[in-house]
Design a protein around this motif. Structure first.
Motif, PDB file in Angstrom:
ATOM      1  N   SER A 157      -6.871  13.176  -4.726  1.00 59.01           N
ATOM      2  CA  SER A 157      -8.515  12.220  -5.477  1.00 59.01           C
ATOM      3  C   SER A 157      -8.648  13.262  -6.674  1.00 59.01           C
ATOM      4  O   SER A 157      -7.996  13.632  -7.988  1.00 59.01           O
ATOM      5  CB  SER A 157      -8.837  11.206  -5.731  1.00 59.01           C
ATOM      6  N   ALA A 158      -9.043  14.210  -6.880  1.00 51.03           N
ATOM      7  CA  ALA A 158      -9.313  15.388  -7.370  1.00 51.03           C
ATOM      8  C   ALA A 158      -7.600  15.628  -7.711  1.00 51.03           C
ATOM      9  O   ALA A 158      -8.108  16.035  -9.169  1.00 51.03           O
ATOM     10  CB  ALA A 158     -10.312  16.288  -7.140  1.00 51.03           C
ATOM     11  N   ALA A 194      -0.643   0.879  -5.249  1.00 49.06           N
ATOM     12  CA  ALA A 194      -1.064   1.728  -6.547  1.00 49.06           C
ATOM     13  C   ALA A 194      -1.617   1.584  -7.612  1.00 49.06           C
ATOM     14  O   ALA A 194      -1.788   2.592  -8.047  1.00 49.06           O
ATOM     15  CB  ALA A 194       0.792   1.631  -6.963  1.00 49.06           C
ATOM     16  N   GLU A 195      -2.264   0.335  -7.808  1.00 47.36           N
ATOM     17  CA  GLU A 195      -3.406   0.158  -8.820  1.00 47.36           C
ATOM     18  C   GLU A 195      -4.678   0.876  -8.507  1.00 47.36           C
ATOM     19  O   GLU A 195      -5.858   1.451  -8.925  1.00 47.36           O
ATOM     20  CB  GLU A 195      -3.360  -1.460  -8.615  1.00 47.36           C
ATOM     21  N   SER A 196      -5.117   0.611  -7.053  1.00 44.90           N
ATOM     22  CA  SER A 196      -6.198   1.270  -6.376  1.00 44.90           C
ATOM     23  C   SER A 196      -6.213   2.805  -7.739  1.00 44.90           C
ATOM     24  O   SER A 196      -6.499   3.650  -7.528  1.00 44.90           O
ATOM     25  CB  SER A 196      -6.596   1.164  -5.172  1.00 44.90           C
ATOM     26  N   TRP A 197      -4.850   3.650  -6.805  1.00 45.76           N
ATOM     27  CA  TRP A 197      -4.579   4.787  -6.656  1.00 45.76           C
ATOM     28  C   TRP A 197      -5.049   5.561  -7.859  1.00 45.76           C
ATOM     29  O   TRP A 197      -5.378   6.161  -8.298  1.00 45.76           O
ATOM     30  CB  TRP A 197      -3.523   5.723  -6.119  1.00 45.76           C
ATOM     31  N   GLU A 198      -4.456   4.658  -9.741  1.00 51.85           N
ATOM     32  CA  GLU A 198      -4.308   5.425 -10.259  1.00 51.85           C
ATOM     33  C   GLU A 198      -5.799   4.394 -10.767  1.00 51.85           C
ATOM     34  O   GLU A 198      -6.537   5.405 -11.568  1.00 51.85           O
ATOM     35  CB  GLU A 198      -3.387   3.416 -11.577  1.00 51.85           C
ATOM     36  N   TRP A 199      -6.502   3.779 -10.708  1.00 50.63           N
ATOM     37  CA  TRP A 199      -8.390   3.787 -10.820  1.00 50.63           C
ATOM     38  C   TRP A 199      -9.070   4.934 -10.056  1.00 50.63           C
ATOM     39  O   TRP A 199      -9.554   5.404 -10.817  1.00 50.63           O
ATOM     40  CB  TRP A 199      -7.988   2.495  -9.855  1.00 50.63           C
ATOM     41  N   TYR A 209       1.177  -1.116   0.035  1.00 46.57           N
ATOM     42  CA  TYR A 209       0.610   0.064  -0.252  1.00 46.57           C
ATOM     43  C   TYR A 209       1.168   1.467   0.251  1.00 46.57           C
ATOM     44  O   TYR A 209       2.096   2.014   0.661  1.00 46.57           O
ATOM     45  CB  TYR A 209      -0.778   0.187   1.479  1.00 46.57           C
ATOM     46  N   VAL A 210       0.728   2.653  -0.626  1.00 47.58           N
ATOM     47  CA  VAL A 210       1.787   3.761  -1.284  1.00 47.58           C
ATOM     48  C   VAL A 210       1.073   4.934  -0.163  1.00 47.58           C
ATOM     49  O   VAL A 210       1.108   5.774  -0.328  1.00 47.58           O
ATOM     50  CB  VAL A 210       1.562   3.435  -2.531  1.00 47.58           C
ATOM     51  N   GLY A 220     -12.888  -1.513  -9.195  1.00 45.29           N
ATOM     52  CA  GLY A 220     -11.252  -1.257  -9.509  1.00 45.29           C
ATOM     53  C   GLY A 220     -10.006  -0.913  -8.333  1.00 45.29           C
ATOM     54  O   GLY A 220      -9.016  -0.599  -8.436  1.00 45.29           O
ATOM     55  N   ARG A 221     -11.237  -1.012  -6.841  1.00 45.65           N
ATOM     56  CA  ARG A 221     -10.519  -1.210  -5.604  1.00 45.65           C
ATOM     57  C   ARG A 221     -10.032  -2.084  -5.169  1.00 45.65           C
ATOM     58  O   ARG A 221     -10.223  -2.416  -4.270  1.00 45.65           O
ATOM     59  CB  ARG A 221     -10.605  -0.047  -4.533  1.00 45.65           C
ATOM     60  N   TRP A 222      -9.119  -3.127  -5.408  1.00 45.35           N
ATOM     61  CA  TRP A 222      -9.165  -4.254  -4.931  1.00 45.35           C
ATOM     62  C   TRP A 222      -8.130  -4.406  -3.886  1.00 45.35           C
ATOM     63  O   TRP A 222      -8.492  -5.610  -2.824  1.00 45.35           O
ATOM     64  CB  TRP A 222      -8.843  -5.234  -6.141  1.00 45.35           C
ATOM     65  N   GLY A 223      -7.208  -3.069  -3.589  1.00 49.49           N
ATOM     66  CA  GLY A 223      -6.582  -3.427  -2.109  1.00 49.49           C
ATOM     67  C   GLY A 223      -7.431  -3.246  -0.748  1.00 49.49           C
ATOM     68  O   GLY A 223      -7.278  -3.662   0.422  1.00 49.49           O
ATOM     69  N   MET A 224      -8.432  -2.434  -0.860  1.00 51.30           N
ATOM     70  CA  MET A 224      -9.525  -2.401   0.439  1.00 51.30           C
ATOM     71  C   MET A 224     -10.919  -2.266  -0.474  1.00 51.30           C
ATOM     72  O   MET A 224     -11.498  -1.088   0.129  1.00 51.30           O
ATOM     73  CB  MET A 224      -9.068  -1.209   0.765  1.00 51.30           C
ATOM     74  N   PRO A 225     -11.070  -3.191  -1.191  1.00 46.23           N
ATOM     75  CA  PRO A 225     -12.969  -3.029  -1.522  1.00 46.23           C
ATOM     76  C   PRO A 225     -13.485  -3.194  -0.881  1.00 46.23           C
ATOM     77  O   PRO A 225     -13.595  -2.621   0.505  1.00 46.23           O
ATOM     78  CB  PRO A 225     -13.300  -4.042  -2.087  1.00 46.23           C
ATOM     79  N   VAL A 226     -15.180  -2.583  -1.281  1.00 45.93           N
ATOM     80  CA  VAL A 226     -16.534  -2.484  -0.494  1.00 45.93           C
ATOM     81  C   VAL A 226     -17.449  -3.588  -1.544  1.00 45.93           C
ATOM     82  O   VAL A 226     -17.380  -3.144  -2.640  1.00 45.93           O
ATOM     83  CB  VAL A 226     -16.760  -1.027   0.274  1.00 45.93           C
ATOM     84  N   ILE A 227     -18.000  -4.398  -0.936  1.00 42.35           N
ATOM     85  CA  ILE A 227     -19.175  -5.149  -1.874  1.00 42.35           C
ATOM     86  C   ILE A 227     -20.760  -4.461  -1.316  1.00 42.35           C
ATOM     87  O   ILE A 227     -20.809  -4.968   0.554  1.00 42.35           O
ATOM     88  CB  ILE A 227     -18.759  -6.522  -1.139  1.00 42.35           C
ATOM     89  N   ARG A 228     -20.984  -4.439  -2.121  1.00 44.37           N
ATOM     90  CA  ARG A 228     -23.224  -4.356  -1.285  1.00 44.37           C
ATOM     91  C   ARG A 228     -22.553  -2.683  -0.188  1.00 44.37           C
ATOM     92  O   ARG A 228     -23.097  -3.399   1.001  1.00 44.37           O
ATOM     93  CB  ARG A 228     -23.486  -4.646  -1.249  1.00 44.37           C
ATOM     94  N   TYR A 229     -21.619  -1.640  -0.023  1.00 40.71           N
ATOM     95  CA  TYR A 229     -21.343  -0.915   0.965  1.00 40.71           C
ATOM     96  C   TYR A 229     -22.910   0.348   0.574  1.00 40.71           C
ATOM     97  O   TYR A 229     -23.314   0.996   0.238  1.00 40.71           O
ATOM     98  CB  TYR A 229     -20.415  -0.009  -0.018  1.00 40.71           C
TER      99      TYR A 229
END
Length: 417
Positions: free
Chosen positions: A141-142, A102-107, A82-83, A285-294
């Motif tokens: 993020s913006a 890094a992948e999630s931040w690019e997402w 995690y970054v 696209g945020r698989w490092g710390m996702p939320v499912i049906r949040y």
């Protein structure tokens, strides 16, 4: 007009197939590697998101983080991957710390592209971020999304409001990013300095954090004060940057290429594709710390069908009405704070305002304080009674009496008398 992306005109069947394909491809890894969802998921034999019995709540995430500090067990990867760390504002409980690899931040960066595109923002723009750049992810993020767009990014961090006004003018910023409340505060500060921001280079403003930019009276005032075309944006630290208003500006589209949206009827527990209820989101696209049906806690009215802008993405009509637990009942009438704002902001002579729900002799009463002349207070009280069907005591106070806000405004309170 910027051409629409293919996902923005998906058919219902194409949308559901694409969303399920992305989610189904990741669920086995979550079951294997993510302790939080390993305890919650049973995906054997299911073929659609709605077949998942699981919901995720903020309370669950908060309790999990408290039991397994500092980040909880909703981690798919080793901590070294995690970054970035951000946290929620804490307005509805203890702040949640959220991690991105890094992948999630690019997402995150990619999720901002349809938001900017719908507002007509391009690489030729100069975007002023009137934020403090604390730990809240929306600021960062913006900014990262604007870098990805190729626009010039102008930070307003560590500046006073007066300094930000001067910087907007001096840099010839064309786009403003801030809360709706703070946009009006910037206009107020500019007037005090003898500056007319409506004559500056600003042409677009994008707002989040409050329903204001989807409330016509508030949006109209921002546009008049700043000389801009105003757009709404919705997002959440736990979920991502998911929503944006289009040229129709009668609600907020959800980016359904990256988020699965459902509407939960809180009375029956039924989840639907549209209608009124609580917004439930799954990010894709945020698989490092996702939320499912949040369960977001946001009350919305979701409508489907083609929009005048050409998009078929689900639209939250009128934006977010408010938090599910923000609704109050006054003499049998259900009222959201946004309904009060929609009336108060129509009166040009009103500066800042505050609303309190007071318990008086076992009865609930609304009391509103406004910065305005006494005769305007009478007009506001009459409008609230006429349009909402409730009586509201409105008190006028001098300009500058009430607090100002840079982030989410806290104008609504409950008291006992």
């Amino acid at each position: 007009m910027t051409p629409l992306e293919p996902f923005e005109t998906w058919t219902r069947e194409a949308r559901r197939q694409a969303q399920w394909r992305r989610l189904a491809g990741r669920l086995p890894a979550l079951q294997l590697n993510n302790a939080f969802y390993r305890r919650k998921l049973d995906v054997a034999g299911i073929a659609d998101t709605r077949d998942l019995s699981v919901f995720t709540t903020k309370t669950e995430l908060s309790d999990d983080a408290a039991a397994h500090p500092p980040f909880g067990t909703n981690l798919t990867y080793p901590i070294e991957k995690y970054v970035r760390l951000h946290q929620t504002s804490g307005t509805t409980g203890r702040p949640l710390r959220i991690l991105d690899d890094a992948e999630s931040w690019e997402w995150w960066r990619e999720c901002w592209q349809p938001i900017y595109r719908a507002a007509g923002v391009s690489a030729a723009d100069r975007i002023f971020f009137a934020f403090s750049f604390g730990p809240f992810v929306g600021f960062w993020s913006a900014f990262a999304g604007a870098e990805r767009l190729g626009a010039m990014c102008l930070t307003g961090g560590a500046m006073t409001t007066t300094e930000r006004v001067a910087a907007i003018v001096a840099t010839e910023a064309t786009v403003l990013m801030c809360t709706p409340t703070y946009a009006l505060r910037l206009a107020e500060a500019a007037r005090e300095e003898g500056i007319d921001l409506a004559r500056s280079a600003l042409r677009v403003s994008i707002h989040a954090g409050e329903p204001g930019a989807s409330i016509p009276a508030t949006r109209d005032r921002i546009e008049k004060e700043l000389g801009v075309v105003t757009f709404d944006h919705t997002g959440a630290t736990e979920v991502g940057a998911y929503g944006f208003s289009c040229s129709a500006r009668d609600g907020v589209h959800i980016n359904e290429s990256e988020f699965i949206a459902e509407i939960l009827d809180t009375a029956t527990g039924e989840a639907r594709d549209e209608g009124e209820g609580e917004l439930v989101l799954t990010n894709l696209g945020r698989w490092g710390m996702p939320v499912i049906r949040y369960r977001t806690g946001d009350r919305v009215n979701a409508v489907r069908g083609a929009c005048s802008c050409g998009r078929t993405l689900v639209k939250l009509a009128g934006g977010i009405a408010g938090r599910v637990d923000d609704m109050v009942t006054v003499r049998g009438v259900n009222v959201f704070p946004s309904a009060i704002e929609a009336i108060v902001r129509r009166f040009d002579h009103v500066g800042e305002y505050r609303v309190a729900l007071a318990r008086v002799r076992e009865m609930d009463e609304l009391r509103c304080t406004i910065e305005a002349p006494a005769d305007v207070a009478e007009l506001v009280a009459g409008a609230i009674h006429r349009e909402l069907g409730i009586r509201c005591a409105v008190e006028a106070v001098a300009p500058g009496t009430l607090p100002r806000f840079e982030m989410k405004a806290r104008r609504f309170s409950k008291t006992n008398v």
